[in-house]
Scaffold this motif. Structure first.
Motif, mmCIF file in Angstrom:
data_model
loop_
_atom_site.group_PDB
_atom_site.id
_atom_site.type_symbol
_atom_site.label_atom_id
_atom_site.label_comp_id
_atom_site.label_asym_id
_atom_site.label_seq_id
_atom_site.Cartn_x
_atom_site.Cartn_y
_atom_site.Cartn_z
ATOM 1 N N LYS A 173 39.408 31.257 8.184
ATOM 2 C CA LYS A 173 40.158 32.053 9.147
ATOM 3 C C LYS A 173 40.234 33.495 8.656
ATOM 4 O O LYS A 173 40.478 33.754 7.497
ATOM 5 C CB LYS A 173 41.578 31.513 9.312
ATOM 6 C CG LYS A 173 41.647 30.058 9.693
ATOM 7 C CD LYS A 173 41.232 29.845 11.114
ATOM 8 C CE LYS A 173 41.508 28.420 11.559
ATOM 9 N NZ LYS A 173 40.359 27.636 11.777
ATOM 10 N N ARG A 174 40.003 34.428 9.568
ATOM 11 C CA ARG A 174 40.119 35.852 9.248
ATOM 12 C C ARG A 174 41.022 36.495 10.284
ATOM 13 O O ARG A 174 40.982 36.149 11.462
ATOM 14 C CB ARG A 174 38.763 36.533 9.270
ATOM 15 C CG ARG A 174 37.874 36.124 8.128
ATOM 16 C CD ARG A 174 36.656 36.984 8.063
ATOM 17 N NE ARG A 174 36.045 37.107 9.382
ATOM 18 C CZ ARG A 174 34.787 37.402 9.600
ATOM 19 N NH1 ARG A 174 33.995 37.597 8.608
ATOM 20 N NH2 ARG A 174 34.319 37.495 10.815
ATOM 21 N N SER A 175 41.784 37.454 9.848
ATOM 22 C CA SER A 175 42.672 38.154 10.763
ATOM 23 C C SER A 175 41.865 39.120 11.637
ATOM 24 O O SER A 175 40.736 39.500 11.308
ATOM 25 C CB SER A 175 43.730 38.932 9.994
ATOM 26 O OG SER A 175 43.137 40.027 9.324
ATOM 27 N N GLY B 14 41.096 42.171 9.653
ATOM 28 C CA GLY B 14 40.020 41.930 8.705
ATOM 29 C C GLY B 14 38.654 42.036 9.367
ATOM 30 O O GLY B 14 37.713 42.610 8.811
ATOM 31 N N ARG B 15 38.540 41.499 10.586
ATOM 32 C CA ARG B 15 37.273 41.598 11.324
ATOM 33 C C ARG B 15 36.978 43.034 11.719
ATOM 34 O O ARG B 15 35.830 43.477 11.674
ATOM 35 C CB ARG B 15 37.310 40.699 12.549
ATOM 36 C CG ARG B 15 37.209 39.232 12.165
ATOM 37 C CD ARG B 15 37.193 38.355 13.364
ATOM 38 N NE ARG B 15 38.600 38.146 13.729
ATOM 39 C CZ ARG B 15 39.010 37.589 14.841
ATOM 40 N NH1 ARG B 15 38.157 37.183 15.733
ATOM 41 N NH2 ARG B 15 40.288 37.431 15.087
ATOM 42 N N LYS C 230 35.775 44.894 8.638
ATOM 43 C CA LYS C 230 34.395 44.528 8.316
ATOM 44 C C LYS C 230 33.432 45.232 9.269
ATOM 45 O O LYS C 230 32.395 45.750 8.866
ATOM 46 C CB LYS C 230 34.223 43.015 8.403
ATOM 47 C CG LYS C 230 32.829 42.562 8.042
ATOM 48 C CD LYS C 230 32.682 41.077 8.071
ATOM 49 C CE LYS C 230 31.256 40.686 7.738
ATOM 50 N NZ LYS C 230 31.026 39.284 7.843
#
Length: 57
Positions: free
Chosen positions: A42-44, A47-48, A51
């Motif tokens: 899982k990524r917030s 965070g995406r 990136k």
């Protein structure tokens, strides 16, 4: 052998043709060298975005 059907499938992709057929889904993704949606880390949202922008930590 009949497929195992999970009524409580954790996958968020409810429109997938393999939804609730976890054994079949995992086998298909393993054949491609990947992970099913429900097994991916899982990524917030932030965070995406970091990136995508190249400013991730």
């Amino acid at each position: 052998m009949s497929p195992t059907i999970r009524q409580d499938c954790p996958c968020p992709k409810v429109t997938c043709s393999r939804y609730s057929l976890c054994d079949e889904c995992e086998a298909a993704h393993a054949g491609k060298g990947g992970l099913p949606m429900c097994r991916r880390p899982k990524r917030s949202l932030w965070g995406r975005i970091r990136k995508w922008l190249g400013t991730g930590r």
